[in-house]
Design an enzyme around this catalytic site. Structure first.
Site, PDB file in Angstrom:
ATOM      1  N   CYS A  30     -20.367  38.274   6.404  1.00 11.67           N
ATOM      2  CA  CYS A  30     -19.492  37.095   6.276  1.00 11.67           C
ATOM      3  C   CYS A  30     -20.306  35.827   6.043  1.00 11.67           C
ATOM      4  O   CYS A  30     -19.946  34.982   5.222  1.00 11.67           O
ATOM      5  CB  CYS A  30     -18.606  36.957   7.511  1.00 11.67           C
ATOM      6  SG  CYS A  30     -19.516  37.034   9.061  1.00 11.67           S
TER       7      CYS A  30
ATOM      8  N   HIS B  21     -17.575  30.865  12.124  1.00  4.07           N
ATOM      9  CA  HIS B  21     -18.971  30.415  12.114  1.00  4.07           C
ATOM     10  C   HIS B  21     -18.983  29.061  11.412  1.00  4.07           C
ATOM     11  O   HIS B  21     -18.140  28.796  10.542  1.00  4.07           O
ATOM     12  CB  HIS B  21     -19.853  31.333  11.262  1.00  4.07           C
ATOM     13  CG  HIS B  21     -19.877  32.770  11.688  1.00  4.07           C
ATOM     14  ND1 HIS B  21     -20.207  33.190  12.954  1.00  4.07           N
ATOM     15  CD2 HIS B  21     -19.654  33.906  10.976  1.00  4.07           C
ATOM     16  CE1 HIS B  21     -20.181  34.513  13.003  1.00  4.07           C
ATOM     17  NE2 HIS B  21     -19.838  34.965  11.817  1.00  4.07           N
TER      18      HIS B  21
END
Ligand code: NAD
Length: 345
Positions: A143, A222
């Site tokens: 990711c 994130h």
């Protein structure tokens, strides 16, 4: 021809890839695996995805029926009817699974929890779709690497060279995960540089990039803090970089202050408003007011929905391996339009 797709590992990533594949008109799910009966099987049943056991042992297959689930067989049975298997097992199980795929003669895709060395080939839609055309197997990068690739590749393509330093401020665990942490600490990754930045070079080796990583007690997103040095004569301004990213698929630019969207909490609330299942955000989120080019040095922040940015990339990657769509932009447009129609959003 409809591409027959198997999902090995119907967890966080696997169930999302299955939905995204199901949304497309040129591919279909022929089966998904679970290691044993659990609540996750209910979703497969509800979606009408044939359920298989991750293993071939008859006693493991029999456990599904004991809990009331119809199991169509073991992994070997599923691989026998598939064109491509998307491995969504927990990271570092790749080597064990790879030999099963090779023995079955099926095309295979791993996820970012595996190392590049496993396949010798990695994938993101914008960086190296062409390189993956007709390959036997590859790895869709993590990711974080997918997120970095989305904004850095167009910059690199404009500039011809790029040096990047970034810090990954990482969610400690996924929302459905009860085993990871920290829950009340900030945990630097002491392997320096971290693997995240350099992993971009597996899909775009020309970008010089290093990273540090820190895990923080959140489950939502994130955040990347990025500094990119552009070459002399780049001809860009802060506004033209924003304009470039606005034209880039799967990147969302929003003004934090004007939209009152100043943290990852509001970004995820906005994602839930979009209406995709699980509140997913496939796009990389860049704060417009957090982008600044000073001389040749570009500063920006971006947020990554860890559970979902790689999902549409997996769909494009299937087309690359099967050689059915050589143009990455055409694949991205097809994938995203089908997903939008599927969720009516
Ligand atoms: P997960 O734990 O949520 O799901 C993994 C699934 O695989 C589970 O259902 C598990 O029972 C099953 N499984 C266990 N052993 C298996 C085996 N030997 N073969 C096949 N399946 C098996 O994990 P996840 O978060 O979906 O991660 C899958 C992969 O995707 C990993 O490589 C991970 O690094 C990567 N990835 C995860 C995220 C994320 O944020 N969750 C983001 C990008 C990439």
């Amino acid at each position: 021809m409809s591409i027959k797709v198997a999902i090995n590992g119907f967890g966080t990533i696997g169930k999302r890839v299955a939905d995204a594949v199901d949304a497309q008109d040129d591919m279909e799910i022929v089966g998904v695996t679970k290691t044993g009966p659990s609540f996750g099987c209910d979703l497969a049943v509800k979606k009408g995805f044939p359920l298989y056991c991750t293993f071939d042992e008859p006693e493991r297959i029999a456990r599904f029926a004991e809990q009331g689930y119809e199991c169509h067989g073991g992994l070997s049975d599923l691989l026998a009817i598939a064109d491509v298997v998307v491995d969504c097992a927990p990271g570092k199980m790749g080597a064990e699974n790879l030999s099963k795929y090779q023995n079955a003669g099926v095309k295979f895709m791993f996820q970012g929890g595996e190392k590049h060395a496993l396949t010798g080939l990695s994938y993101t839609s914008s960086a190296n779709h062409a390189e993956n055309l007709n390959a036997q197997g590859t790895r869709v990068v993590s990711c974080n690497t997918t997120g970095l690739s989305r904004t850095l590749v167009p910059l690199y393509e404009h500039c011809g060279s790029l040096k990047v330093e970034c810090t990954m401020i990482r969610r400690a665990a996924d929302p459905g995960d009860s085993k990871k942490g920290p829950i009340n600490a900030i945990k630097p990754v002491l392997k320096v540089p971290s693997h995240h930045g350099p992993d971009v070079m597996t899909v775009k080796p020309e970008i010089e990039i290093n990273s540090l990583a820190v895990a923080v007690p959140t489950t939502i997103m994130h955040l990347h803090s990025i500094i990119a040095d552009l070459p002399e004569g780049h001809g860009l301004t802060t506004d033209s970089i924003l304009a470039m990213w606005r034209q880039t698929p799967r990147v969302i630019i929003m003004h934090g202050e004007h939209n009152r969207i100043t943290t990852t909490a509001e970004v995820m609330e906005m994602a839930r408003d979009i209406g995709r299942k699980w509140g997913d955000l496939h796009e990389i989120f860049v704060w417009e007011d957090g982008v600044e080019l000073i001389g040749n040095r570009l500063y920006y922040f971006q947020a990554i929905h860890q559970e979902s940015d790689v999902i549409p990339e997996n769909v494009d990657c299937i087309r690359a391996l099967m050689g059915t769509e050589p143009d990455w932009r055409a694949s991205v447009a097809k994938t995203d339009a089908a997903i939008s129609a599927y969720y009516n959003c």
